[in-house]
Every structure is written in C-alpha cells, then in structure tokens.
Design a protein around this motif. Structure first.
Motif, PDB file in Angstrom:
ATOM      1  N   UNK A 119      74.487 -26.719  28.329  1.00  0.00           N
ATOM      2  CA  UNK A 119      73.281 -27.074  27.596  1.00  0.00           C
ATOM      3  C   UNK A 119      73.469 -26.930  26.098  1.00  0.00           C
ATOM      4  N   UNK A 120      72.544 -27.507  25.332  1.00  0.00           N
ATOM      5  CA  UNK A 120      72.659 -27.499  23.872  1.00  0.00           C
ATOM      6  C   UNK A 120      72.488 -26.100  23.301  1.00  0.00           C
ATOM      7  N   UNK A 121      72.032 -25.134  24.128  1.00  0.00           N
ATOM      8  CA  UNK A 121      71.915 -23.754  23.663  1.00  0.00           C
ATOM      9  C   UNK A 121      73.272 -23.167  23.267  1.00  0.00           C
ATOM     10  N   UNK A 122      74.357 -23.796  23.692  1.00  0.00           N
ATOM     11  CA  UNK A 122      75.703 -23.325  23.328  1.00  0.00           C
ATOM     12  C   UNK A 122      76.029 -23.599  21.869  1.00  0.00           C
ATOM     13  N   UNK A 123      75.190 -24.371  21.173  1.00  0.00           N
ATOM     14  CA  UNK A 123      75.464 -24.721  19.778  1.00  0.00           C
ATOM     15  C   UNK A 123      75.564 -23.486  18.891  1.00  0.00           C
ATOM     16  N   UNK A 124      74.592 -22.593  18.964  1.00  0.00           N
ATOM     17  CA  UNK A 124      74.569 -21.444  18.056  1.00  0.00           C
ATOM     18  C   UNK A 124      75.717 -20.462  18.283  1.00  0.00           C
ATOM     19  N   UNK A 125      76.048 -20.098  19.531  1.00  0.00           N
ATOM     20  CA  UNK A 125      77.222 -19.228  19.712  1.00  0.00           C
ATOM     21  C   UNK A 125      78.499 -19.840  19.144  1.00  0.00           C
ATOM     22  N   UNK A 126      78.645 -21.150  19.311  1.00  0.00           N
ATOM     23  CA  UNK A 126      79.834 -21.808  18.777  1.00  0.00           C
ATOM     24  C   UNK A 126      79.859 -21.729  17.257  1.00  0.00           C
ATOM     25  N   UNK A 127      78.730 -22.001  16.607  1.00  0.00           N
ATOM     26  CA  UNK A 127      78.686 -21.978  15.141  1.00  0.00           C
ATOM     27  C   UNK A 127      78.952 -20.581  14.594  1.00  0.00           C
ATOM     28  N   UNK A 128      78.360 -19.576  15.203  1.00  0.00           N
ATOM     29  CA  UNK A 128      78.561 -18.201  14.733  1.00  0.00           C
ATOM     30  C   UNK A 128      80.027 -17.783  14.880  1.00  0.00           C
ATOM     31  N   UNK A 129      80.645 -18.136  16.001  1.00  0.00           N
ATOM     32  CA  UNK A 129      82.055 -17.764  16.205  1.00  0.00           C
ATOM     33  C   UNK A 129      82.959 -18.489  15.219  1.00  0.00           C
ATOM     34  N   UNK A 175      82.017 -27.026  11.095  1.00  0.00           N
ATOM     35  CA  UNK A 175      80.738 -26.301  11.130  1.00  0.00           C
ATOM     36  C   UNK A 175      79.658 -27.091  10.404  1.00  0.00           C
ATOM     37  N   UNK A 176      80.017 -27.621   9.250  1.00  0.00           N
ATOM     38  CA  UNK A 176      79.053 -28.374   8.439  1.00  0.00           C
ATOM     39  C   UNK A 176      78.504 -29.589   9.186  1.00  0.00           C
ATOM     40  N   UNK A 177      79.405 -30.405   9.729  1.00  0.00           N
ATOM     41  CA  UNK A 177      78.980 -31.645  10.395  1.00  0.00           C
ATOM     42  C   UNK A 177      78.330 -31.343  11.745  1.00  0.00           C
ATOM     43  N   UNK A 178      78.841 -30.325  12.450  1.00  0.00           N
ATOM     44  CA  UNK A 178      78.240 -29.958  13.739  1.00  0.00           C
ATOM     45  C   UNK A 178      76.798 -29.491  13.554  1.00  0.00           C
ATOM     46  N   UNK A 179      76.595 -28.637  12.563  1.00  0.00           N
ATOM     47  CA  UNK A 179      75.247 -28.135  12.307  1.00  0.00           C
ATOM     48  C   UNK A 179      74.318 -29.264  11.861  1.00  0.00           C
ATOM     49  N   UNK A 222      60.669 -21.529  11.099  1.00  0.00           N
ATOM     50  CA  UNK A 222      61.628 -20.519  10.666  1.00  0.00           C
ATOM     51  C   UNK A 222      63.056 -20.990  10.805  1.00  0.00           C
ATOM     52  N   UNK A 223      63.356 -21.678  11.903  1.00  0.00           N
ATOM     53  CA  UNK A 223      64.702 -22.212  12.096  1.00  0.00           C
ATOM     54  C   UNK A 223      65.043 -23.277  11.074  1.00  0.00           C
ATOM     55  N   UNK A 224      64.068 -24.135  10.771  1.00  0.00           N
ATOM     56  CA  UNK A 224      64.306 -25.202   9.787  1.00  0.00           C
ATOM     57  C   UNK A 224      64.601 -24.614   8.409  1.00  0.00           C
ATOM     58  N   UNK A 225      63.845 -23.586   8.012  1.00  0.00           N
ATOM     59  CA  UNK A 225      64.072 -22.946   6.714  1.00  0.00           C
ATOM     60  C   UNK A 225      65.436 -22.251   6.688  1.00  0.00           C
ATOM     61  N   UNK A 226      65.763 -21.560   7.782  1.00  0.00           N
ATOM     62  CA  UNK A 226      67.049 -20.866   7.848  1.00  0.00           C
ATOM     63  C   UNK A 226      68.214 -21.837   7.769  1.00  0.00           C
ATOM     64  N   UNK A 227      68.083 -22.972   8.437  1.00  0.00           N
ATOM     65  CA  UNK A 227      69.140 -23.979   8.404  1.00  0.00           C
ATOM     66  C   UNK A 227      69.333 -24.508   6.978  1.00  0.00           C
ATOM     67  N   UNK A 228      68.242 -24.692   6.239  1.00  0.00           N
ATOM     68  CA  UNK A 228      68.351 -25.147   4.849  1.00  0.00           C
ATOM     69  C   UNK A 228      69.101 -24.130   3.993  1.00  0.00           C
ATOM     70  N   UNK A 229      68.830 -22.839   4.218  1.00  0.00           N
ATOM     71  CA  UNK A 229      69.516 -21.807   3.452  1.00  0.00           C
ATOM     72  C   UNK A 229      70.984 -21.669   3.870  1.00  0.00           C
ATOM     73  N   UNK A 230      71.275 -21.936   5.135  1.00  0.00           N
ATOM     74  CA  UNK A 230      72.677 -21.961   5.558  1.00  0.00           C
ATOM     75  C   UNK A 230      73.423 -23.057   4.796  1.00  0.00           C
ATOM     76  N   UNK A 252      71.941 -30.210  15.169  1.00  0.00           N
ATOM     77  CA  UNK A 252      70.743 -29.395  15.013  1.00  0.00           C
ATOM     78  C   UNK A 252      69.487 -30.173  15.401  1.00  0.00           C
ATOM     79  N   UNK A 253      69.510 -31.499  15.225  1.00  0.00           N
ATOM     80  CA  UNK A 253      68.348 -32.314  15.590  1.00  0.00           C
ATOM     81  C   UNK A 253      68.121 -32.252  17.101  1.00  0.00           C
ATOM     82  N   UNK A 254      69.193 -32.442  17.868  1.00  0.00           N
ATOM     83  CA  UNK A 254      69.082 -32.358  19.322  1.00  0.00           C
ATOM     84  C   UNK A 254      68.679 -30.953  19.757  1.00  0.00           C
ATOM     85  N   UNK A 255      69.242 -29.948  19.101  1.00  0.00           N
ATOM     86  CA  UNK A 255      68.925 -28.547  19.420  1.00  0.00           C
ATOM     87  C   UNK A 255      67.438 -28.264  19.231  1.00  0.00           C
ATOM     88  N   UNK A 256      66.899 -28.693  18.096  1.00  0.00           N
ATOM     89  CA  UNK A 256      65.491 -28.438  17.794  1.00  0.00           C
ATOM     90  C   UNK A 256      64.572 -29.200  18.755  1.00  0.00           C
TER      91      UNK A 256
END
Length: 468
Positions: A438-448, A301-305, A376-384, A309-313
């Motif tokens: 698509x890269x939109x699959x990143x977040x569902x994978x991380x949450x699961x 999770x750590x390395x994936x995020x 907002x996403x950048x700030x949230x990612x920092x807090x994660x 996350x750069x490609x996702x953003x």
C-alpha cells in the motif's frame, strides 16, 4: 717647442684620423646603443614569456570588462535557467497526472511505475554518453540535442498513445534531460564569478518550474483531454530549443566562456588534449562516486515526495482533486529554500548545513507519517521542500572544491546525470512497494533514504581539490 710637447702632439695626430670605411660619430654610437638596448629588452621579454608559459598556471578568469560581455553573460545564464525550468516542469508534472494515468490505462502501482523505469533508462544513457558526446560535438550541440529529445518526447505523449509508447517517450525525455542537466551544471560550475550564488539561483529556477507545472497539470488531470497538458510542455520545450540555438549557436564551452571574458589557459587545453581516457580518470575518484550516489538518493527523495505525495494524501488523508496543489507547495518550498537559505549556508558552513537541513527534514517527515492531519501534512511537506532545496546546489559547489579542475566539467556532468536516475529509481521502488504493502510504505521509504543521505554526506571528503 720642447721635446715633451712634440711627443704629445705626435700622439694626438696619430690617434685622430680614422679609416673612411669605419666612420665613428657620436650619433652613430648612440644609435648603436639604442639598438643594443632594444635587443636586450626583446630578449628579456621573450625569456619572460617562455618562463610564464612553462609554469603550470590554473585556469584564470578575466572579468567581463565591457557592458556587452556582461549582457552576454546574463543572457547565457538566463538561457541555462530556462533549461532547468523545463527540467523542473517535467518533474513536477508526473505527480498530479499519476492517478489519471492509472485510471486511463487501467494499470496498477507496479505497472504505472514503468514510467519511472523508462525514465531511469533514459537518464542513465544520457549520463553515460554525456562526456563522450560533449568531447566530440561540444557543449552547444549537445545541449540542443538534449532539448530536441524532449520536444520529440512531448510530441509523442500529447495524443495519449498506447501505454508502451507512452513510457518509451519518458525514456527519450530522460535522455534529453540528462544531457541538459549535466551541461548546465558543468557550465555554471566553471564560472569564476559568483558561481555558488548562480548555482543556487539555477536550481531555484528548477524549483519554479516544478512549482508551476502541478498547478497546470492538476487542472488538466480533471479534463477529458488530460494528455493535452503535454502540449503545454511542448511549447516550453520548443522555446528552450530556440533559446539554446540563438544564444550558444552550437559553440563549445570554452568559446562560450570566452565571449563573456573568461578564458582558459593553453596549459589546461594541453592537459585536456593529453587525457587519453577521461572516463578512467574520473571513475578513479572516490569523491565522485560518493557525491553521485548522494545526489541519486537526494533527487530520488525529491521526485518521489513531489510525485507520490498526491496519491498518499488522497488515499490515506482523504484529500480531494485539489490534493495536487500539495505537490506545488513542496516544490515552492524547494525554490524558496535555494535562495532564501543562502545566508544560513554562509553562516553555518555549507557542509554542516546539509547535516542540519537533512536532520530537520527527517523530523518533519515523521510528522507527515504519524500525524493524521491533511493540513498539517501539507504544511510539513512544504517545509521539507524548503530544507531540501539548498542541498543540491551545495553539493555541486562542493564538487568544484574537491575534484580536479581539468575533470570538473565532465565529473559534474556525471554527478548530475547519474543523480537524475534517482528520479526514476526511487519512485519506481515506491510504486513496487505500494503494490505489495500500500501507499503507506511511502513515508518509511523516505525517512530511511533521508537517513542514508546523512550517512553518505559524512563520507564525502572535505579536502580541497588537487591541482593536477
């Protein structure tokens, strides 16, 4: 003279003379008594020594009692921190360079993810070989071997070779990282003074490396000679190799610990010598497997995020070339959390703290998923990153409490090495899913995966380790 007096005199004269060969004097009597007393004390001391040696005493630590020992302990710890800095530097590099690698080599998401596959192969090889290599060659030599593997990998990657050679270098790098990560974690876990704090600091330094490298890699990603970033990595790796050689001088772990005043009892050594099959004993431990799988998911999770996350953003939030700095924000939060949240760990309790951090991190990841805001996403990612940061050192400290002492170093080495394969497996899975959905699959994978972490941690035993 009376008859009674004559009898008394005769008895006195009969007792007084002694044979010449057996003179008895008061001085001789005192000397004999002293010798007898010394002999008795020697016998008591010998019996006490034998009794003490026959008792199964756990390893004890002698505090560093001299300035030289304390200075040596700080130097050893700083050297291991540098090794973890390089590990963080390596993990933080891939994310900002990933879009450029795809462009240069003309590969899609699935193919570029072969980087993570080869890295996974290297990590698995290093994790599996670590116990055997350490038992055969010792801690110091294995650490240097791991650092040399990274030197070789960065030397191969710097000139941007053909893609197959480029990804093979990642396998070599993964092998070296696994050996060093296992050795550093095992060494710090064996310390008897402030081990929990030092473990947190050790992995905070990992976060510093992962924070710094995207700052450099983002700049190189925009240059024509983008692969020259690996020359910077090579310089860090060479410094790491030199430091390991100078400080530990190829010595085994017990010798290195003895130099800082921490000794291991003969009973533990004997127990280790009688271990016919250390692998078999380790792999019978249910808690070992649970923690290894937990760390695999966590590191993934750590390395994936931090990597994707750069490609996702860029693809979904309209981020520009500076999007690579979001990766630095994540790893910066990771670093801060490992030191800044120590008081929370102590207040709440380390076991409950992991549940707390993971659940809040899941909530923040849902914000990144459903709120279409770049800032907002950048700030949230920092807090994660802030919340995920303390989890790794907490698990390593927990391993020291629930695993048998004589298997602790090898077991932590396995957890760290096997867990690092998550840094290859989950990013590769992300790439494969991104190729299809698509890269939109990143977040569902991380949450699961974060939810699965919570489930696994609930299964990890909380009982004290057995003294065997």
């Amino acid at each position: 003279m009376s008859a009674t007096s004559e009898i008394e005199l005769s008895s006195v004269h009969a007792r007084a003379p002694h044979r010449p060969e057996e003179p008895v004097t008061p001085a001789a009597t005192v000397e004999d008594d002293a010798k007898s007393l010394r002999k008795s004390l020697d016998n008591i001391e010998a019996a006490e020594t034998e009794r003490t040696q026959s008792v199964d005493i756990p390893p004890t630590a002698v505090p560093a009692s001299t300035p030289a020992m304390r200075r040596k302990a700080r130097i050893q710890f700083a050297t291991l921190c540098w090794s973890l800095f390089l590990a963080g530097w390596n993990d933080g590099t891939t994310g900002p360079l990933l879009p450029r690698i795809q462009t240069v080599y003309h590969v899609n998401f699935a193919v570029v993810s072969l980087i993570f596959v080869c890295n996974c192969v290297g990590f698995l090889s290093g994790a599996a070989a670590n116990v055997w290599l350490t038992d055969r060659f010792g801690f110091g030599k294995v650490m240097v071997l791991g650092s040399l593997a990274q030197v070789i990998a960065y030397t191969i990657e710097a000139p941007a070779p053909p893609f197959p050679v480029f990804v093979i270098a990642y396998a070599i790098n993964g092998f070296g990282l696994a050996l060093q990560d296992a050795g550093a974690n095992g060494f710090v876990a064996s310390l008897k003074e402030n081990a929990a704090t030092k473990m947190s600091v050790l992995h905070a330094v990992y976060g510093v490396g992962a924070f710094c490298s995207p700052l450099v890699a983002t700049e190189f990603a925009q240059l024509h000679q983008w692969s020259f970033h690996f020359l910077t990595s090579l310089a860090v790796a060479l410094a790491n190799t030199i430091a390991l050689i100078v400080v530990f001088r190829f010595k085994d772990q017990d010798t290195a610990l003895a130099e800082i005043g921490q000794t291991v009892t003969h009973q533990q050594d004997a127990a280790q010598e009688n271990d016919g099959d250390k692998y078999r004993q380790m792999f019978r431990l249910k808690s070992l497997h649970l923690m290894a799988i937990f760390i695999l998911i966590y590191v993934g999770v750590e390395v994936t995020l931090g990597g994707w996350i750069v490609t996702y953003v860029k693809d979904l939030r309209g981020g520009g070339p500076s999007a690579g700095y979001i990766s630095s924000g994540f790893f910066g939060g990771l670093t801060l959390g490992r030191v800044g949240l120590l008081w929370v760990n102590q207040k709440v309790g380390e076991r409950r703290a992991i549940f707390l951090y993971a659940i809040i991190a899941i909530g923040l990841e849902l914000v990144v998923w459903f709120v279409p805001s770049l800032i907002g996403g950048a700030v949230a990612v920092s807090f994660v990153g802030l919340l995920l940061g303390p989890i790794y050192p907490i698990v390593m400290n927990h391993a020291g409490r629930v695993l048998p002492p004589r298997l602790l170093t090898g077991s932590i080495g396995w957890i760290a090495g096997f867990g690092q394969t998550g840094s290859a497996f989950l990013p590769f899975l992300t790439g494969a899913l991104a190729q299809k959905a698509g890269i939109k699959s990143l977040q569902p994978l991380l949450v699961s995966m974060m939810s699965f972490m919570v489930f696994l941690w609930a299964l990890v035993p909380n009982s004290p380790r057995r003294i065997e």
